[in-house]
Enzyme design. Structure first.
Site, PDB file in Angstrom:
ATOM      1  N   CYS A   1     -31.750  44.752  15.203  1.00 50.31           N
ATOM      2  CA  CYS A   1     -31.250  45.080  13.870  1.00 50.31           C
ATOM      3  C   CYS A   1     -32.078  46.226  13.321  1.00 50.31           C
ATOM      4  O   CYS A   1     -33.282  46.298  13.566  1.00 50.31           O
ATOM      5  CB  CYS A   1     -31.371  43.873  12.939  1.00 50.31           C
ATOM      6  SG  CYS A   1     -30.620  44.121  11.294  1.00 50.31           S
TER       7      CYS A   1
ATOM      8  N   CYS B   1     -36.026  43.871   7.584  1.00 49.76           N
ATOM      9  CA  CYS B   1     -36.532  42.939   6.566  1.00 49.76           C
ATOM     10  C   CYS B   1     -37.798  42.283   7.121  1.00 49.76           C
ATOM     11  O   CYS B   1     -37.781  41.743   8.223  1.00 49.76           O
ATOM     12  CB  CYS B   1     -35.473  41.890   6.228  1.00 49.76           C
ATOM     13  SG  CYS B   1     -33.931  42.621   5.617  1.00 49.76           S
TER      14      CYS B   1
ATOM     15  N   CYS C   1     -22.709  30.618  14.853  1.00 52.48           N
ATOM     16  CA  CYS C   1     -23.417  31.736  14.253  1.00 52.48           C
ATOM     17  C   CYS C   1     -23.547  32.793  15.349  1.00 52.48           C
ATOM     18  O   CYS C   1     -24.124  32.539  16.408  1.00 52.48           O
ATOM     19  CB  CYS C   1     -24.792  31.228  13.803  1.00 52.48           C
ATOM     20  SG  CYS C   1     -25.869  32.505  13.154  1.00 52.48           S
TER      21      CYS C   1
ATOM     22  N   CYS D   1     -32.030  30.277  10.748  1.00 49.19           N
ATOM     23  CA  CYS D   1     -31.909  31.582  10.099  1.00 49.19           C
ATOM     24  C   CYS D   1     -33.077  32.492  10.372  1.00 49.19           C
ATOM     25  O   CYS D   1     -34.222  32.148  10.122  1.00 49.19           O
ATOM     26  CB  CYS D   1     -31.834  31.415   8.596  1.00 49.19           C
ATOM     27  SG  CYS D   1     -30.467  30.441   8.084  1.00 49.19           S
TER      28      CYS D   1
ATOM     29  N   CYS E   1     -37.883  38.629   8.662  1.00 54.18           N
ATOM     30  CA  CYS E   1     -36.859  38.269   9.650  1.00 54.18           C
ATOM     31  C   CYS E   1     -37.314  38.664  11.051  1.00 54.18           C
ATOM     32  O   CYS E   1     -37.733  39.808  11.276  1.00 54.18           O
ATOM     33  CB  CYS E   1     -35.547  38.974   9.308  1.00 54.18           C
ATOM     34  SG  CYS E   1     -34.263  38.796  10.551  1.00 54.18           S
TER      35      CYS E   1
ATOM     36  N   GLU F   1     -28.414  36.278  20.807  1.00 55.24           N
ATOM     37  CA  GLU F   1     -28.311  34.821  20.732  1.00 55.24           C
ATOM     38  C   GLU F   1     -27.144  34.399  19.854  1.00 55.24           C
ATOM     39  O   GLU F   1     -26.752  35.105  18.943  1.00 55.24           O
ATOM     40  CB  GLU F   1     -29.610  34.249  20.157  1.00 55.24           C
ATOM     41  CG  GLU F   1     -30.786  34.466  21.094  1.00 55.24           C
ATOM     42  CD  GLU F   1     -32.116  34.001  20.509  1.00 55.24           C
ATOM     43  OE1 GLU F   1     -32.710  33.078  21.057  1.00 55.24           O
ATOM     44  OE2 GLU F   1     -32.542  34.580  19.505  1.00 55.24           O
TER      45      GLU F   1
HETATM   46  N1  SAH Z   1     -28.135  41.156   8.654  1.00 57.87           N
HETATM   47  C1  SAH Z   1     -27.364  40.156   7.980  1.00 57.87           C
HETATM   48  C2  SAH Z   1     -27.057  38.950   8.833  1.00 57.87           C
HETATM   49  C3  SAH Z   1     -28.152  38.323   9.665  1.00 57.87           C
HETATM   50  S1  SAH Z   1     -29.390  37.310   8.939  1.00 57.87           S
HETATM   51  C4  SAH Z   1     -28.029  39.751   6.707  1.00 57.87           C
HETATM   52  O1  SAH Z   1     -29.193  40.090   6.521  1.00 57.87           O
HETATM   53  O2  SAH Z   1     -27.392  39.129   5.874  1.00 57.87           O
HETATM   54  C5  SAH Z   1     -28.635  35.888   8.243  1.00 57.87           C
HETATM   55  C6  SAH Z   1     -29.387  35.363   7.029  1.00 57.87           C
HETATM   56  O3  SAH Z   1     -30.677  34.806   7.397  1.00 57.87           O
HETATM   57  C7  SAH Z   1     -29.698  36.443   5.998  1.00 57.87           C
HETATM   58  O4  SAH Z   1     -29.446  35.962   4.709  1.00 57.87           O
HETATM   59  C8  SAH Z   1     -31.168  36.678   6.229  1.00 57.87           C
HETATM   60  O5  SAH Z   1     -31.780  37.279   5.122  1.00 57.87           O
HETATM   61  C9  SAH Z   1     -31.662  35.285   6.506  1.00 57.87           C
HETATM   62  N2  SAH Z   1     -32.998  35.232   7.110  1.00 57.87           N
HETATM   63  C10 SAH Z   1     -33.568  36.139   7.906  1.00 57.87           C
HETATM   64  N3  SAH Z   1     -34.802  35.757   8.263  1.00 57.87           N
HETATM   65  C11 SAH Z   1     -35.017  34.572   7.689  1.00 57.87           C
HETATM   66  C12 SAH Z   1     -36.117  33.661   7.686  1.00 57.87           C
HETATM   67  N4  SAH Z   1     -37.225  33.934   8.375  1.00 57.87           N
HETATM   68  N5  SAH Z   1     -35.996  32.527   6.976  1.00 57.87           N
HETATM   69  C13 SAH Z   1     -34.860  32.260   6.291  1.00 57.87           C
HETATM   70  N6  SAH Z   1     -33.792  33.068   6.262  1.00 57.87           N
HETATM   71  C14 SAH Z   1     -33.869  34.219   6.931  1.00 57.87           C
END
Ligand code: SAH
Length: 376
Positions: free
Chosen positions: A138, A142, A131, A369, A145, A118
């Site tokens: 991935c 995390c 974005c 995000c 996420c 996406e």
């Molecule tokens: N893998 C990279 C880029 C993708 S995520 C990274 O982790 O930085 C982009 C941002 O969104 C990251 O800071 C990630 O931690 C955040 N993110 C992921 N899931 C989220 C959620 N459920 N709520 C808010 N931010 C989130």
């Protein structure tokens, strides 16, 4: 730690990291994968004059035209050859969702092998940000996420990344986004994937984005942000590329005990190490590092953690970006209470740390995000 392959159907075990993308057929070569020298070589290999590389590049990067059939200044026979050899169809739009009166738009793309990714275009009065995804899925796992929960399908190619930006630029140029014809000013690698785990393709894409035409799109490097969980050696490498892009570090916790669980890569590179890499990046590039911190109710939003974070980052070339958590489906976590969020901000301000709370555009279309899960 395992490097076992994951697929969109096979969810990783908690804390399991996947660094090596599963072996899969590669997407076809595209003009956007190549440097100008490589484009010239490709064109001559097809039996055409080298200057055609420049023409093709201007069509693609300046006029955003990716279909040789429409390049009428080229001989018809050459057009066909170029279409097959340099302009394969890499992205197919599966679904498009818009919100904010059309100024936020999320596109679900199908790649040549069926993998789904996406991208999200967000138009603001003063800028337009896209974005982009850098991997299908991935491997960083995390737990808050959505993308992390599905595991890693595969790395994307340089051209697959660039094509997301070109598609957005095309829509803007055509006036499809409310606000009149416009341009992409910012690109953030905050879609699906860990950009620094797909280093080579991502650097290629960044070069295509920032090089002026005919080499690339001519977007200012200051407008490009690479966001990472904190792959320390790759941050060091990025600092030496001579590309002054903004580094965003997804910290989410100031202490190793909590960060080990929220950002599992922390079991390999600790908070102190990753911050050290970030400060070195800032020193080398003179660019302010952005610290990303998703505020999760009663998990990482305590005042003592704000205090600890403030102490770790004060007096550095830094900006802290607080992101209200976007709960993913089935998640036990939710965003912080407004009063806790305010207290967190105040604590950081007390330490003199520049801090903002990120807006949550695109929530209604799961375009915010960490919500990019490519569910179909
Ligand atoms: N893998 C990279 C880029 C993708 S995520 C990274 O982790 O930085 C982009 C941002 O969104 C990251 O800071 C990630 O931690 C955040 N993110 C992921 N899931 C989220 C959620 N459920 N709520 C808010 N931010 C989130």
């Amino acid at each position: 730690m395992s490097t076992a392959s994951q697929s969109q159907s096979g969810a990783p075990a908690p804390g399991q990291l996947t660094f090596v993308a599963p072996r899969r057929a590669k997407p076809a070569r595209h003009l956007a994968d190549l440097t100008m020298a490589e484009r010239k070589a490709a064109v001559t290999e097809l039996g055409e004059k080298a200057f055609r590389a420049d023409q093709l590049s201007r069509h693609y990067f300046e006029k955003l035209n990716g279909d040789p059939a429409l390049m009428t200044d080229l001989p018809a026979t050459a057009r066909e050859k170029f279409a097959t050899a340099l302009f394969p169809k890499l992205l197919t739009s599966v679904r498009e969702l818009t919100t904010d009166r059309g100024t936020t738009r999320k596109t679900l793309w199908r790649l040549f092998d069926g993998a789904l990714v996406e991208s999200v275009l967000m138009r603001y009065p003063d800028r337009t940000t896209i974005c982009v995804s850098s991997q299908a899925g991935c491997g960083m796992n995390c737990p808050f996420c959505a993308t992390g929960q599905a595991g890693l399908t595969r790395n994307m190619s340089t051209a697959e990344i660039v094509e997301q930006v070109v598609a957005g630029a095309r829509a803007l140029a055509a006036g499809e986004v409310p606000g009149g014809p416009g341009r992409v000013s910012n690109v953030v690698f905050m879609g699906m994937g860990e950009p620094l785990a797909n280093y080579k393709a991502v650097i290629g894409a960044v070069r295509r984005l920032v090089e002026p035409a005919p080499e690339g799109l001519g977007i200012s490097a200051r407008g490009v942000t690479v966001s990472t969980v904190g792959l320390v050696p790759a941050i060091g490498k990025l600092a030496e590329e001579g590309l002054p892009v903004t580094l965003a570090l997804s910290l989410h916790a100031p202490d190793d005990e909590l960060r080990d669980t929220l950002v599992p890569i922390n079991t390999r590179w600790k908070v102190a190490e990753v911050l050290d890499a970030a400060w070195k990046y800032a020193a080398r590039t003179k660019r302010r590092v952005s610290i990303e911190y998703a505020l999760i109710k009663d998990v990482n939003d305590q005042e003592w953690r704000a205090d600890l974070l403030g102490k770790l980052v004060r007096n550095k070339l830094v900006h802290v970006n607080l992101i209200p958590l976007n709960p993913t489906p089935g998640s036990k976590w939710t965003a912080s209470r407004p009063e806790d969020e305010r207290a967190f901000v105040r604590r950081l301000e007390f330490h003199g740390v520049p801090v903002t709370v990120r807006d949550t555009r695109g929530r209604e279309i799961d375009g915010a995000c960490g919500q990019l899960a490519a569910a179909e």
